[in-house]
Design a protein around this motif. Sequence first.
Motif, PDB file in Angstrom:
ATOM      1  N   MET A 200     -11.413  -7.714  -6.186  1.00 39.68           N
ATOM      2  CA  MET A 200     -12.079  -6.503  -5.715  1.00 39.68           C
ATOM      3  C   MET A 200     -12.269  -5.499  -6.845  1.00 39.68           C
ATOM      4  N   ARG A 201     -13.286  -4.679  -6.702  1.00 40.44           N
ATOM      5  CA  ARG A 201     -13.465  -3.567  -7.628  1.00 40.44           C
ATOM      6  C   ARG A 201     -12.358  -2.541  -7.393  1.00 40.44           C
ATOM      7  N   GLY A 202     -11.978  -1.809  -8.441  1.00 34.82           N
ATOM      8  CA  GLY A 202     -10.903  -0.826  -8.314  1.00 34.82           C
ATOM      9  C   GLY A 202     -11.354   0.461  -7.676  1.00 34.82           C
ATOM     10  N   ASP A 203     -11.829   0.376  -6.440  1.00 32.48           N
ATOM     11  CA  ASP A 203     -12.328   1.567  -5.748  1.00 32.48           C
ATOM     12  C   ASP A 203     -11.419   1.915  -4.567  1.00 32.48           C
ATOM     13  N   ASP A 204     -11.897   2.763  -3.657  1.00 32.48           N
ATOM     14  CA  ASP A 204     -11.086   3.203  -2.520  1.00 32.48           C
ATOM     15  C   ASP A 204     -10.729   2.043  -1.597  1.00 32.48           C
ATOM     16  N   ARG A 205     -11.637   1.061  -1.477  1.00 33.53           N
ATOM     17  CA  ARG A 205     -11.350  -0.082  -0.603  1.00 33.53           C
ATOM     18  C   ARG A 205     -10.198  -0.906  -1.184  1.00 33.53           C
ATOM     19  N   TRP A 206     -10.215  -1.108  -2.497  1.00 35.05           N
ATOM     20  CA  TRP A 206      -9.112  -1.816  -3.156  1.00 35.05           C
ATOM     21  C   TRP A 206      -7.799  -1.071  -2.922  1.00 35.05           C
ATOM     22  N   LYS A 207      -7.853   0.252  -3.063  1.00 38.89           N
ATOM     23  CA  LYS A 207      -6.652   1.070  -2.889  1.00 38.89           C
ATOM     24  C   LYS A 207      -6.112   0.943  -1.471  1.00 38.89           C
ATOM     25  N   ARG A 208      -7.027   0.919  -0.481  1.00 39.93           N
ATOM     26  CA  ARG A 208      -6.606   0.791   0.924  1.00 39.93           C
ATOM     27  C   ARG A 208      -5.957  -0.570   1.172  1.00 39.93           C
ATOM     28  N   VAL A 209      -6.603  -1.646   0.712  1.00 44.27           N
ATOM     29  CA  VAL A 209      -6.056  -2.991   0.923  1.00 44.27           C
ATOM     30  C   VAL A 209      -4.708  -3.135   0.234  1.00 44.27           C
ATOM     31  N   ARG A 210      -4.602  -2.611  -0.971  1.00 45.44           N
ATOM     32  CA  ARG A 210      -3.337  -2.706  -1.706  1.00 45.44           C
ATOM     33  C   ARG A 210      -2.223  -1.948  -0.986  1.00 45.44           C
ATOM     34  N   SER A 211      -2.558  -0.791  -0.413  1.00 45.82           N
ATOM     35  CA  SER A 211      -1.545  -0.004   0.298  1.00 45.82           C
ATOM     36  C   SER A 211      -1.080  -0.706   1.568  1.00 45.82           C
ATOM     37  N   VAL A 212      -1.960  -1.529   2.163  1.00 46.09           N
ATOM     38  CA  VAL A 212      -1.586  -2.283   3.359  1.00 46.09           C
ATOM     39  C   VAL A 212      -0.736  -3.493   2.994  1.00 46.09           C
ATOM     40  N   VAL A 213      -1.098  -4.166   1.904  1.00 43.83           N
ATOM     41  CA  VAL A 213      -0.426  -5.408   1.514  1.00 43.83           C
ATOM     42  C   VAL A 213       0.934  -5.147   0.864  1.00 43.83           C
ATOM     43  N   THR A 214       1.039  -4.083   0.069  1.00 44.97           N
ATOM     44  CA  THR A 214       2.253  -3.816  -0.703  1.00 44.97           C
ATOM     45  C   THR A 214       3.545  -3.810   0.127  1.00 44.97           C
ATOM     46  N   PRO A 215       3.579  -3.190   1.329  1.00 47.71           N
ATOM     47  CA  PRO A 215       4.821  -3.189   2.101  1.00 47.71           C
ATOM     48  C   PRO A 215       5.335  -4.572   2.482  1.00 47.71           C
ATOM     49  N   ALA A 216       4.487  -5.594   2.399  1.00 47.35           N
ATOM     50  CA  ALA A 216       4.933  -6.960   2.707  1.00 47.35           C
ATOM     51  C   ALA A 216       5.857  -7.505   1.630  1.00 47.35           C
ATOM     52  N   PHE A 217       5.955  -6.793   0.502  1.00 48.95           N
ATOM     53  CA  PHE A 217       6.760  -7.290  -0.619  1.00 48.95           C
ATOM     54  C   PHE A 217       7.945  -6.369  -0.928  1.00 48.95           C
ATOM     55  N   THR A 218       8.396  -5.612   0.064  1.00 50.73           N
ATOM     56  CA  THR A 218       9.610  -4.823  -0.135  1.00 50.73           C
ATOM     57  C   THR A 218      10.800  -5.779  -0.213  1.00 50.73           C
ATOM     58  N   THR A 219      11.907  -5.289  -0.712  1.00 54.90           N
ATOM     59  CA  THR A 219      13.104  -6.120  -0.855  1.00 54.90           C
ATOM     60  C   THR A 219      13.521  -6.736   0.476  1.00 54.90           C
TER      61      THR A 219
END
Length: 249
Positions: free
Chosen positions: A15-34
């Motif tokens: 994905m391009r590093g735009d607002d959509r990328w930021k939104r998807v990353r913010s949704v996916v990131t919590p799946a990788f907490t400890t």
Amino acid sequence: MNLGQTGLSSALFFMRGDDRWKRVRSVVTPAFTTGKLKAMMASIEGIADQFVNNLDVFAKSGETVDMRKYLGAFAMDVISACAYGINVESINNPNHPIVVNAKKILSVDSSLSYAVSALLPPIARLLRLEPFDKKAIEFFDSLTKEIVNERKRAAKLTTNEGKKRSDFIQLMIDNERNDRDFDSDYNSEEEIQELAQNSTKKQSNQTLSEDELTAQGILFFIAGYDTTSASLSHVVYYLSQNKDKQQIL
């Protein structure tokens, strides 16, 4: 790079590093907490035990074994379990649909359309080339939708969910329902507080579309298969050449 007409353009790496990328990353990131990663360990440990059992035959006979083949199967099984909650046992089921279609997506070395898509994107777009196997991606698209729909139906039919699944798709479904029970079971107090602070975000910003969810699932294979199996193969080889270090480890 030209990604063709498939939904892979919704994968984070593409994905391009735009607002959509930021939104998807913010949704996916919590799946990788400890806590979430620890919860996935039960599935990985079971696959690791089966991996050792498969090698016992060679250990007893003293026969030479192609570790890359077995570690590749191990990586395939772990990714399938952590992404989709399915244990494919690929070493014993090489024709399993997930194994077959994942390998179609990963086998791009000799593909002319892949080379042109990577090196000459404008020409690839003009010729409408598909760098990845389109039918394989459609398979994962159907698989993802089927799993999501099945689990949502199961959740409606029963109020007692029993042991929560901890694969990626389930975490995304829980995220959509704004379910925090999982975090309270597995996460540290600091992580729970951080999640609570973020819980006021709009629900639309906390979910992935079906195409985005499929793309992240396929990304597990693209990013994790060769990297994991190649690294582990090298580790095993060097340990076999340095038995004193093997004993220390």
